[in-house]
Design an enzyme around this catalytic site. Structure first.
Site, PDB file in Angstrom:
ATOM      1  N   LYS A   8      17.122  13.779   7.329  1.00 31.25           N
ATOM      2  CA  LYS A   8      18.175  14.780   7.450  1.00 31.25           C
ATOM      3  C   LYS A   8      17.809  16.052   6.694  1.00 31.25           C
ATOM      4  O   LYS A   8      18.156  17.142   7.112  1.00 31.25           O
ATOM      5  CB  LYS A   8      19.491  14.208   6.903  1.00 31.25           C
ATOM      6  CG  LYS A   8      20.233  13.370   7.918  1.00 31.25           C
ATOM      7  CD  LYS A   8      21.545  12.864   7.364  1.00 31.25           C
ATOM      8  CE  LYS A   8      21.297  11.709   6.420  1.00 31.25           C
ATOM      9  NZ  LYS A   8      22.512  11.013   6.009  1.00 31.25           N
ATOM     10  N   GLU A  24      25.495   8.760   4.630  1.00 28.90           N
ATOM     11  CA  GLU A  24      25.931   9.811   3.729  1.00 28.90           C
ATOM     12  C   GLU A  24      26.290  11.009   4.604  1.00 28.90           C
ATOM     13  O   GLU A  24      25.473  11.436   5.423  1.00 28.90           O
ATOM     14  CB  GLU A  24      24.784  10.167   2.778  1.00 28.90           C
ATOM     15  CG  GLU A  24      25.215  11.105   1.694  1.00 28.90           C
ATOM     16  CD  GLU A  24      24.068  11.472   0.753  1.00 28.90           C
ATOM     17  OE1 GLU A  24      23.034  10.789   0.752  1.00 28.90           O
ATOM     18  OE2 GLU A  24      24.243  12.470   0.034  1.00 28.90           O
ATOM     19  N   ARG A  33      12.396   1.211   8.969  1.00 23.61           N
ATOM     20  CA  ARG A  33      13.094   2.333   9.583  1.00 23.61           C
ATOM     21  C   ARG A  33      12.376   2.733  10.866  1.00 23.61           C
ATOM     22  O   ARG A  33      11.206   2.429  11.064  1.00 23.61           O
ATOM     23  CB  ARG A  33      13.182   3.510   8.620  1.00 23.61           C
ATOM     24  CG  ARG A  33      11.845   4.070   8.186  1.00 23.61           C
ATOM     25  CD  ARG A  33      11.986   4.988   6.970  1.00 23.61           C
ATOM     26  NE  ARG A  33      12.805   6.146   7.251  1.00 23.61           N
ATOM     27  CZ  ARG A  33      13.966   6.408   6.638  1.00 23.61           C
ATOM     28  NH1 ARG A  33      14.431   5.600   5.732  1.00 23.61           N
ATOM     29  NH2 ARG A  33      14.638   7.495   6.917  1.00 23.61           N
TER      30      ARG A  33
HETATM   31  P1  ATP Z   1      17.573  10.406   5.912  1.00 24.44           P
HETATM   32  O1  ATP Z   1      16.419  10.059   5.029  1.00 24.44           O
HETATM   33  O2  ATP Z   1      17.204  10.726   7.296  1.00 24.44           O
HETATM   34  O3  ATP Z   1      18.490  11.401   5.315  1.00 24.44           O
HETATM   35  P2  ATP Z   1      19.169   8.345   4.933  1.00 24.44           P
HETATM   36  O4  ATP Z   1      18.655   6.968   4.820  1.00 24.44           O
HETATM   37  O5  ATP Z   1      19.270   9.141   3.695  1.00 24.44           O
HETATM   38  O6  ATP Z   1      18.366   9.066   6.061  1.00 24.44           O
HETATM   39  P3  ATP Z   1      21.864   7.627   5.275  1.00 24.44           P
HETATM   40  O7  ATP Z   1      22.953   8.472   5.775  1.00 24.44           O
HETATM   41  O8  ATP Z   1      21.855   7.255   3.856  1.00 24.44           O
HETATM   42  O9  ATP Z   1      20.540   8.406   5.638  1.00 24.44           O
HETATM   43  O10 ATP Z   1      21.653   6.363   6.198  1.00 24.44           O
HETATM   44  C1  ATP Z   1      22.660   5.562   6.714  1.00 24.44           C
HETATM   45  C2  ATP Z   1      22.036   4.284   7.186  1.00 24.44           C
HETATM   46  O11 ATP Z   1      21.086   4.539   8.224  1.00 24.44           O
HETATM   47  C3  ATP Z   1      21.296   3.575   6.080  1.00 24.44           C
HETATM   48  O12 ATP Z   1      21.620   2.215   6.117  1.00 24.44           O
HETATM   49  C4  ATP Z   1      19.846   3.804   6.402  1.00 24.44           C
HETATM   50  O13 ATP Z   1      19.058   2.756   5.950  1.00 24.44           O
HETATM   51  C5  ATP Z   1      19.864   3.909   7.927  1.00 24.44           C
HETATM   52  N1  ATP Z   1      18.751   4.737   8.392  1.00 24.44           N
HETATM   53  C6  ATP Z   1      18.446   5.990   8.021  1.00 24.44           C
HETATM   54  N2  ATP Z   1      17.322   6.413   8.626  1.00 24.44           N
HETATM   55  C7  ATP Z   1      16.900   5.400   9.413  1.00 24.44           C
HETATM   56  C8  ATP Z   1      15.785   5.204  10.291  1.00 24.44           C
HETATM   57  N3  ATP Z   1      14.873   6.170  10.495  1.00 24.44           N
HETATM   58  N4  ATP Z   1      15.683   4.023  10.931  1.00 24.44           N
HETATM   59  C9  ATP Z   1      16.595   3.069  10.752  1.00 24.44           C
HETATM   60  N5  ATP Z   1      17.661   3.170   9.938  1.00 24.44           N
HETATM   61  C10 ATP Z   1      17.816   4.315   9.275  1.00 24.44           C
HETATM   62 MG    MG Z   2      20.456   8.581   2.022  1.00 26.09          MG
END
Ligand code: ATP
Ligand code: MG
Length: 562
Positions: free
Chosen positions: A275, A39, A265
Site C-alpha cells: 500500500k 489497516e 503472501r
Molecule cells: P501492505 O504491505 O500492502 O500495506 P499489509 O499487510 O500492511 O499490506 P494490511 O491491511 O495490514 O496490509 O493487511 C490485511 C490483511 O491482508 C493481513 O492479514 C495481511 O496479511 C493480508 N495481506 C496483505 N498483503 C497480502 C498479500 N500480498 N497476499 C496475501 N495477503 C496479504
Molecule cells: Mg500492515
C-alpha cells in the site's frame, strides 16, 4: 523467488484446511471464526483479495464466520475513505462479514490489560530515546542490554503510564514496553514496545487517546476479545508468533485461545503490492487514482471490468502455500478471459476506422443482418447489424502491399465481413499527401453469411461497422504498469514504470447499441478483447476500458524472443 503457477491442486486440502478439519474433529473448536484485519491506510489490492478469499472461504466451507476488523491503531495514516472502500471491496468480492469491528473499539480493554501487565511487573515505561532502545536490543547473535528503566517498581510505572495516557508527555517522550527477555534469540521478545505517545486525532475515537497500541499488542488481544479461532496472516509474522502467544498467556485468557497461522503472501509479476508504494503512485500522479485500471487494487480491477468470480477463481487456483513465490500476471488474466468468454456479449467496434465504400451498393439502402450476441451462451440472443454503402473497417485490416499469407484486405483481394458479405477491394483512395482515405470495394450479394451461394472462397474474416449509424466512443487500452517482472526488487521501483501503460483512442467507432450502456457493463469487442464501460462515460460519449486482450499476446512475444 521462483515463478510458480501451481501451488495446490483444487481437490486437495491446503495446510490451513487440514488444521481446521483436525481442530473440528478433535472438538477443540465447535465452530471456526476467522477475521480479515486490514489497516485502513489505503485501498485493498489483489493480495488482500487472496487473504479475503482464504478467511471468508474457510468459514464458508466449514460453517463458520468471519469478522472484518479494521486495524485502526495508527491515527496518522488512517482515513474514513479507506474504511468505506474496504467494506465495498469485501462485499463486491462476494463476502458479507459476520461483524464489522474496529481495533479502536477495544482501546479501553487494551488499556486495562496493559495495567494488569504493569501490576504483574511485566511491562514498564521507558524514557530511553528510540536510538538507544534500538542499540539496547542487541543483534540476532548478541544478547541485548537492559534498559535503566527496566526495574522501575510497578506503582511508579502505573503512575507514569497514567501520565502517558492523559497527555502529560509530548510525542515520543517515552513508551510502554513488555518486560520479557533481553537475551531471547527472538528479537521480537526483547522487551517489545506496546504503546507509544501520539497526540493525534483518531478517525473514530477523536481526541480521547494520547497513547496508541502497537500492532503486536492490539492484534492478538483483539483476536481474543472476538474469540477468533484461526488468526491467519502472512509469513513475515512468523517471528511475531512467540510474542502473540506470550501476551495471551500473561493475560490468562481462558482456552481455547486463538492461534496464529502464516501463509505466503501473493506476489504478482509486473506488479507492486504494498500500500505504501501504491500510495506513492497515486500521490505522485503516475496513475489517475487508486482505482486507475492500471493499479492492482480491487477497485481498479472492478473498474477495468474484472468480475468477482474471476478473482475468486484465481485465488482458489493459486492456493495457499508456506513459501514465497511470484505468480504470473497472465494467470490472473486467464481467469478473467475464461469468465467473460461465457458472460460478455459480443459487439463490433472499430478502433482505427478506415472508410470502405461499397460501390455496387445503393446509396440510401440499409439492410439488417442478424448476428449472435454470444456463441458461448445460447440464451444471449441475437442482434441486428446495419449494412450500408459506407462502412468502417480497422486500418490494420488493410495493407496496400501485403506480405505473403496476409489474409485480410489488400488491393484485388477478398475478405469476409463477419456476419455479412464477402467484399473485394477494387481501388484505394488517397489524399494529396498520399494517405489512404478510403477503399472502394464491391460486395457479393449472394455471399451473405448463413445463406452463401456465391461459391467464393476467402480465408480472412474481419469486423466492420456501418458508417450510417456507428457511434463515436473513447477507448482506453492498458498495458502493464511496470516493465520488469519484479519491480519491488528494483532499487527504485518507479524507475521501471512502463511509459506506455495507457493508450487512449479518442475516436473509436462502435455499434449504436453501445450508446446506451451502463457503467461497469462488459462486452467482447470482436477480435479486440474484452471491454468495460468506465464511470467517466457521459450520455454523449461512452468511455470503454480494455479489460484484457483476447489472447495473451505478451506470452507469445516472450516465446518468440526465446
Ligand atoms: P501492505 O504491505 O500492502 O500495506 P499489509 O499487510 O500492511 O499490506 P494490511 O491491511 O495490514 O496490509 O493487511 C490485511 C490483511 O491482508 C493481513 O492479514 C495481511 O496479511 C493480508 N495481506 C496483505 N498483503 C497480502 C498479500 N500480498 N497476499 C496475501 N495477503 C496479504
Ligand atoms: Mg500492515
Amino acid at each position: 523467488m521462483s515463478t510458480d503457477k501451481s501451488t495446490a491442486t483444487p481437490e486437495s486440502l491446503n495446510f490451513i484446511e487440514e488444521i481446521v478439519e483436525a481442530d473440528l474433529a478433535s472438538g477443540k473448536h465447535r465452530h471456526i471464526l476467522t477475521r480479515f484485519p486490514p489497516e485502513p491506510n489505503g485501498y485493498l489490492h489483489i493480495g488482500h483479495a487472496k487473504s479475503i478469499c482464504l478467511n471468508f472461504g474457510l468459514a464458508r466451507k466449514y460453517g463458520g464466520k468471519t469478522n472484518l476488523r479494521f486495524d485502526d491503531t495508527n491515527p496518522v495514516t488512517e482515513e474514513t475513505e479507506y474504511v468505506d472502500s474496504i467494506l465495498d471491496d469485501v462485499r463486491w468480492l462476494g463476502f458479507e462479514p459476520a461483524n464489522i469491528f474496529y481495533a479502536s473499539d477495544y482501546f479501553d480493554q487494551l488499556y486495562a490489560w496493559a495495567i494488569q501487565l504493569i501490576r504483574d511487573g511485566k511491562a514498564y515505561v521507558d524514557f530511553s530515546s528510540p536510538a538507544t532502545i534500538a542499540d539496547m536490543k542487541g543483534t540476532p547473535t548478541e544478547p541485548g542490554t537492559d534498559s535503566p528503566f527496566r526495574n522501575t517498581p510497578p506503582e511508579e510505572n502505573l503512575d507514569l503510564f497514567e501520565k502517558m495516557k492523559i497527555g502529560a508527555f509530548p510525542d515520543g517522550h517515552c513508551v510502554l514496553r513488555a518486560r520479557i527477555d533481553m537475551a531471547s534469540p527472538n528479537m521480537h521478545m526483547r522487551d517489545p514496545i506496546l504503546y507509544r505517545i501520539k497526540h493525534a486525532h483518531h478517525h473514530r475515537t477523536g481526541d480521547k487517546w494520547n497513547i496508541y497500541p502497537m500492532y503486536d499488542w492490539a492484534h492478538g488481544q483483539s483476536d481474543c476479545i472476538e474469540g477468533i479461532t484461526h488468526s491467519i496472516c502472512t509469513l513475515e509474522f512468523i517471528p511475531h508468533r512467540e510474542l502473540y502467544n506470550w501476551l495471551i498467556e500473561q493475560l490468562g485468557i481462558p482456552a481455547p485461545v486463538p492461534h496464529q497461522y502464516e501463509f505466503a503472501r501473493l506476489n504478482l509479476t509486473y506488479t507492486v503490492m504494498s500500500k505504501r508504494k501504491l500510495l506513492q503512485l497515486v500521490r505522485e500522479k503516475h496513475v489517475r487514482g487508486w482505482d486507475d485500471p492500471r493499479m492492482p487494487t480491487i477497485s481498479a480491477y472492478r473498474r477495468k471490468g474484472y468480475t468477482p468470480e474471476s478473482i475468486r477463481n484465481f485465488a482458489q487456483r493459486i492456493g495457499v502455500a508456506k513459501r514465497e513465490n511470484l505468480i504470473e500476471l497472465s494467470l490472473l488474466e486467464f481467469f478473467i478471459r475464461e469468465d467473460l468468454n461465457k458472460k460478455a456479449q459480443r459487439r463490433f467496434a472499430v478502433l482505427h476506422p478506415l472508410k470502405v465504400v461499397i460501390t455496387n451498393y445503393p446509396e440510401d439502402q440499409v439492410e439488417w443482418l442478424e448476428t449472435e450476441n454470444n456463441p458461448e451462451d445460447e440464451h444471449a440472443g441475437k442482434r441486428q447489424l446495419a449494412f450500408s454503402r459506407e462502412l468502417y473497417i480497422e486500418q490494420d485490416d488493410f495493407m496496400e502491399n501485403p506480405p505473403p499469407k496476409y489474409f485480410r484486405l489488400s488491393p484485388g483481394s477478398m475478405v469476409r465481413l463477419k456476419s455479412a458479405f464477402i467484399i473485394k477491394c477494387d481501388s484505394v483512395v488517397k489524399d494529396d499527401s498520399g494517405n489512404i482515405t478510403a477503399l472502394h470495394c464491391t460486395y457479393f450479394p449472394e455471399s451473405r453469411s448463413g445463406q452463401d451461394t456465391s461459391g467464393l472462397k476467402t480465408q480472412g474474416v474481419i469486423h466492420w461497422l456501418s458508417a450510417s449509424n456507428a457511434k463515436q466512443a473513447e477507448v482506453r487500452l492498458y498495458d502493464r504498469l511496470f516493465r520488469v517482472e519484479d519491480p519491488a526488487a528494483e532499487e527504485d521501483f518507479k524507475q521501471s514504470i512502463n511509459p506506455d501503460s495507457l493508450h487512449v483512442v479518442e475516436q473509436a467507432m462502435v455499434e449504436p447499441a453501445l450508446a446506451a450502456v451502463r457503467t461497469g457493463e462488459t462486452f467482447q469487442f470482436t477480435r479486440l478483447g474484452y471491454f468495460c464501460v468506465d464511470p467517466d462515460s457521459t450520455p454523449d460519449r461512452i468511455v470503454f476500458n480494455r479489460t484484457v486482450t483476447l489472447k495473451d499476446t505478451w506470452a507469445k512475444e516472450k516465446t518468440k524472443s526465446v
